[in-house]
Design a protein around this motif. Structure first.
Motif, short mmCIF file in Angstrom:
data_model
loop_
_atom_site.label_atom_id
_atom_site.label_comp_id
_atom_site.label_asym_id
_atom_site.label_seq_id
_atom_site.Cartn_x
_atom_site.Cartn_y
_atom_site.Cartn_z
N GLU A 30 0.63 -1.10 0.08
CA GLU A 30 0.17 -0.24 0.00
C GLU A 30 0.81 1.29 0.01
O GLU A 30 0.60 2.34 -0.76
CB GLU A 30 -0.77 -0.08 1.22
N ARG A 31 1.87 1.13 0.74
CA ARG A 31 2.83 2.30 0.73
C ARG A 31 3.57 2.56 -0.72
O ARG A 31 3.51 3.78 -0.97
CB ARG A 31 4.00 2.18 1.85
N GLU A 32 3.89 1.45 -1.35
CA GLU A 32 4.22 1.87 -2.79
C GLU A 32 3.10 2.33 -3.69
O GLU A 32 3.65 3.03 -4.33
CB GLU A 32 4.81 0.48 -3.16
N HIS A 33 2.04 1.83 -3.50
CA HIS A 33 0.87 2.23 -4.29
C HIS A 33 0.75 3.76 -4.08
O HIS A 33 0.82 4.49 -4.94
CB HIS A 33 -0.39 1.39 -3.81
N LEU A 34 0.75 4.20 -2.94
CA LEU A 34 0.66 5.51 -2.46
C LEU A 34 1.93 6.35 -3.23
O LEU A 34 1.39 7.26 -3.96
CB LEU A 34 0.83 5.82 -1.04
N TYR A 35 2.91 6.10 -3.01
CA TYR A 35 3.94 6.81 -3.85
C TYR A 35 3.78 6.90 -5.36
O TYR A 35 4.00 7.84 -5.88
CB TYR A 35 5.54 5.89 -3.78
#
Length: 282
Positions: free
Chosen positions: A85-90
């Motif tokens: 999810e963090r990667e998706h946010l980035y």
């Protein structure tokens, strides 16, 4: 719609959905009275993340504002985002993704080990993006069963190939193959520039091998792909093998590399190699 125009509403929707699932109790806040918003309010996310309420509101509305990695990390912690999810946010915020500095995958589960074991007698290995050797099957160990390599004690294919002698190296035509491997490494390095685990590895290998240092300084970049490689083994001679990489779900930047005989002669030698390693006299 343009990609950037579509990305902004997707970012807004993603942030709202993540905010809705985090309760005040999850972050140590009292629930309060007459709370109509599921999960946290925007101002609560802003406060917990250390950013302005207006700025966070604009971010969640998908407005064209700039966001730094540090601010996105703070929001990700508040919203309890897991690594994917963090990667998706980035990606949605158009900020270069920065994995955990020590986030190199260094092991595999029994499921992946079972897959490469099932490929035997075809040699198979699991590498991460730095060529660390995470798992091998019997066929791979047969192919690389050389005492000088075993004695190195570093489970990394690049380190092995650059530091053993020509006499002991199982890979022929190193002058042709090693530049490709280094260029592949540099392609992965672009996602990890400045990370201590990567910088220390590259510095150590450059110190151990002037040839690696020379190739690294060239700046060449390529993506992984199938190649025909020639190996040698004292029991059966030369083997021409095609290497093919397969990605692994749930293991970012890791791949299974399988070696298949390029010709019938190599296929027969591979079978003889297996019999040789099984023999008590070998």
């Amino acid at each position: 719609m343009r990609t950037t125009q579509r990305r902004r509403p997707e970012l807004a929707s993603f942030l709202r959905s993540r905010r809705a699932r985090v309760t005040p109790a999850d972050v140590g806040m009292p629930p309060g009275l007459r709370r109509r918003t599921p999960g946290l309010r925007r101002e609560e996310v802003a406060q917990l993340s250390g950013v302005g309420v207006t700025w966070y509101t604009w971010l969640e509305q998908g407005r064209p504002i700039n966001a730094s990695a540090q601010v996105l990390d703070a929001v990700a912690r508040t919203l309890r985002l897991d690594p994917p999810e963090r990667e998706h946010l980035y990606r949605l915020a158009r900020v270069p993704f920065a994995p955990d500095p020590e986030g190199l995958t260094r092991s595999t589960g029994p499921e992946v080990q079972g897959i490469i074991d099932a490929l035997d007698p075809l040699p198979a290995v699991v590498y991460n993006s730095r060529y660390d050797i995470l798992a091998t099957n019997s066929g791979y160990r047969d192919l690389f069963l050389i005492p000088e390599i075993v004695d190195i004690g570093v489970a990394n294919a690049l380190w092995t190939l650059f530091t053993v002698s020509d006499r002991a190296c199982p890979l022929l035509h190193r002058e042709r193959e090693l530049p490709v491997m280094v260029a592949t490494l540099r392609s992965s390095y672009g996602r990890h520039v400045g990370e201590p685990a990567w910088e220390s590895f590259i510095a150590a290998l450059a110190a151990a091998s002037p040839y690696f240092a020379e190739l690294w300084a060239s700046g060449e970049v390529v993506q992984p792909g199938p190649r025909v490689k020639t190996f040698r083994h004292k029991a059966v001679g030369e083997l021409r093998m095609t290497s093919q990489s397969l990605s692994i779900d749930g293991m970012p930047e890791c791949r299974i590399v399988v070696y298949t005989p390029e010709d019938e002669e190599t296929r027969e030698k591979t079978a003889r190699l297996r019999e040789h390693t099984k023999s008590p006299a070998s």
